[in-house]
Design a protein around this motif. Structure first.
Motif, short mmCIF file in Angstrom:
data_model
loop_
_atom_site.label_atom_id
_atom_site.label_comp_id
_atom_site.label_asym_id
_atom_site.label_seq_id
_atom_site.Cartn_x
_atom_site.Cartn_y
_atom_site.Cartn_z
N GLU A 1 45.65 -10.12 126.14
CA GLU A 1 45.40 -8.70 125.91
C GLU A 1 46.70 -7.96 125.63
OE1 GLU A 1 41.20 -7.98 128.17
OE2 GLU A 1 43.01 -7.52 129.30
N VAL A 2 46.58 -6.88 124.89
CA VAL A 2 47.76 -6.13 124.43
C VAL A 2 47.57 -4.65 124.73
CG1 VAL A 2 49.17 -5.49 122.43
CG2 VAL A 2 48.18 -7.80 122.57
N GLU A 3 48.63 -4.01 125.19
CA GLU A 3 48.65 -2.55 125.39
C GLU A 3 49.77 -1.94 124.55
OE1 GLU A 3 46.99 -1.99 129.96
OE2 GLU A 3 49.17 -2.07 129.60
N VAL A 4 49.48 -0.81 123.93
CA VAL A 4 50.47 -0.01 123.20
C VAL A 4 50.60 1.33 123.90
CG1 VAL A 4 51.03 1.12 121.03
CG2 VAL A 4 50.03 -1.16 121.01
N SER A 5 51.85 1.75 124.14
CA SER A 5 52.09 2.92 125.00
C SER A 5 53.11 3.88 124.39
CB SER A 5 52.58 2.47 126.38
OG SER A 5 51.75 1.48 126.93
N PRO A 6 52.70 4.82 123.54
CA PRO A 6 53.63 5.88 123.13
C PRO A 6 53.97 6.75 124.34
CG PRO A 6 51.42 6.35 122.36
CD PRO A 6 51.37 4.98 122.94
N PHE A 7 55.22 7.25 124.39
CA PHE A 7 55.64 8.03 125.55
C PHE A 7 56.62 9.13 125.15
CE2 PHE A 7 58.80 4.65 125.20
CZ PHE A 7 59.99 5.33 125.34
N ILE A 8 56.76 10.10 126.04
CA ILE A 8 57.75 11.16 125.88
C ILE A 8 58.23 11.56 127.27
CG2 ILE A 8 56.01 13.03 125.89
CD1 ILE A 8 57.86 14.45 123.81
N ILE B 1 48.55 5.01 127.43
CA ILE B 1 48.44 3.55 127.35
C ILE B 1 47.09 3.17 126.75
CG2 ILE B 1 48.52 1.40 128.66
CD1 ILE B 1 50.07 2.93 130.83
N PHE B 2 47.14 2.52 125.58
CA PHE B 2 45.93 2.12 124.88
C PHE B 2 45.80 0.60 124.89
CE2 PHE B 2 47.37 6.09 123.01
CZ PHE B 2 46.22 6.86 123.00
N LYS B 3 44.65 0.11 125.32
CA LYS B 3 44.39 -1.32 125.27
C LYS B 3 43.85 -1.69 123.90
CE LYS B 3 41.23 -4.89 126.90
NZ LYS B 3 40.03 -5.18 127.67
N LEU B 4 44.47 -2.69 123.27
CA LEU B 4 43.99 -3.19 121.99
C LEU B 4 43.07 -4.38 122.23
CD1 LEU B 4 47.25 -3.03 119.84
CD2 LEU B 4 45.55 -1.25 120.26
N LEU C 1 55.17 -1.90 123.88
CA LEU C 1 54.07 -2.84 123.68
C LEU C 1 54.13 -3.87 124.80
CD1 LEU C 1 52.78 -4.42 120.44
CD2 LEU C 1 53.48 -5.95 122.29
N ASP C 2 52.98 -4.14 125.43
CA ASP C 2 52.88 -5.15 126.47
C ASP C 2 51.94 -6.25 126.01
OD1 ASP C 2 54.08 -4.81 129.38
OD2 ASP C 2 53.77 -2.80 128.55
N LEU C 3 52.44 -7.49 125.97
CA LEU C 3 51.63 -8.66 125.66
C LEU C 3 51.43 -9.45 126.96
CD1 LEU C 3 50.27 -10.68 123.73
CD2 LEU C 3 52.54 -11.70 123.34
N TYR C 4 50.19 -9.57 127.40
CA TYR C 4 49.88 -10.14 128.71
C TYR C 4 49.79 -11.67 128.65
CZ TYR C 4 49.07 -5.66 130.94
OH TYR C 4 49.24 -4.41 131.47
N LYS D 1 57.22 -6.91 127.90
CA LYS D 1 57.34 -5.53 127.44
C LYS D 1 58.43 -5.45 126.38
CE LYS D 1 59.13 -1.02 128.76
NZ LYS D 1 59.81 -0.23 129.81
N THR D 2 58.09 -4.87 125.24
CA THR D 2 59.07 -4.61 124.20
C THR D 2 58.73 -3.26 123.56
OG1 THR D 2 60.18 -5.51 122.24
CG2 THR D 2 57.80 -5.92 122.44
N GLY D 3 59.24 -2.98 122.37
CA GLY D 3 58.94 -1.71 121.71
C GLY D 3 60.17 -1.12 121.04
#
Length: 210
Positions: free
Chosen positions: A24-31, A200-203, A58-61, A69-71
């Motif tokens: 599973e993958v999560e994408v997390s834009p942040f400020i 945090i959005f799960k793809l 981006l988190d790849l589980y 965690k990268t990005g």
């Protein structure tokens, strides 16, 4: 009684659905906001600079506890204060802007995996460097390496969306000063800390689609 059992079952399903699994993958834009300062052979009266901090992770589980965690993050390092010059003490403000790429192990813990602890190397690519508004990019090391460490907490909204509260720190291993401009063999490194809010959005899961 039936209503109580139904609520308990639904609550259990919700908790389990929010625990991520392999693939599973999560994408997390942040400020957020950051502070940064120099350390090492500083030799001046310096204080932290405060700047905006933003990007996307981006988190790849690998399983329900570990992810990569990268990005891409936009980080401003630097310092401000006073240094001793020809006319005595003079005020300065230096800002060193980087596009940063973390390559961190991310450990998810607690019963519902709401907490996470990330750590690992961060690579920084210089985009701009100024001192009191004057360009000093030529004298700054363009690619820098350091150690990143952070902790965060997820507030689950539904199966595919969470809100994250995040704190990160970074300490640089690379000298800011290029060797050809560093006749005195000084070391001036970067320290950085931040607080931010993530969406945090799960793809889709590659494993579940097989």
């Amino acid at each position: 009684m039936k209503k109580t059992l139904f609520i308990a079952l639904m609550a259990s399903f919700t908790v389990n659905a929010q625990v991520r699994e392999k693939g599973e993958v999560e994408v997390s834009p942040f400020i957020g906001v950051s502070t940064a300062n120099y350390f090492g052979d500083v030799g001046m009266m310096n204080e932290a600079v405060v700047n905006p901090y933003f990007g996307a992770n981006l988190d790849l589980y690998f399983n329900n506890r570990w992810s990569l965690k990268t990005g891409v993050e936009y980080q401003t390092m630097g310092s401000q204060g006073e240094s001793y010059g020809f006319y005595g003490f003079e005020s300065f403000e230096e800002k060193i802007n980087f596009v940063s790429v973390p390559i961190h192990a991310n450990y998810h813990f607690s019963k519902n995996r709401r907490w996470y602890l990330n750590f690992g190397p961060t690579i920084n690519f210089l985009t701009e460097a100024t001192s009191n508004g004057m360009n000093m990019k030529e004298g700054i090391t363009p690619v820098q390496l350091g150690l990143g460490l952070g902790i965060g907490y997820k507030i689950y909204v539904n199966e595919r969306f969470s809100i994250g509260i995040d704190h990160q720190e970074y300490i640089g291993f690379t000298n800011n000063l290029k060797s050809k401009y560093n006749n005195n063999d000084l070391f001036i490194g970067n320290y950085f800390g931040s607080f931010s809010v993530k969406a945090i959005f799960k793809l889709g899961s590659s494993e579940s689609e097989k």
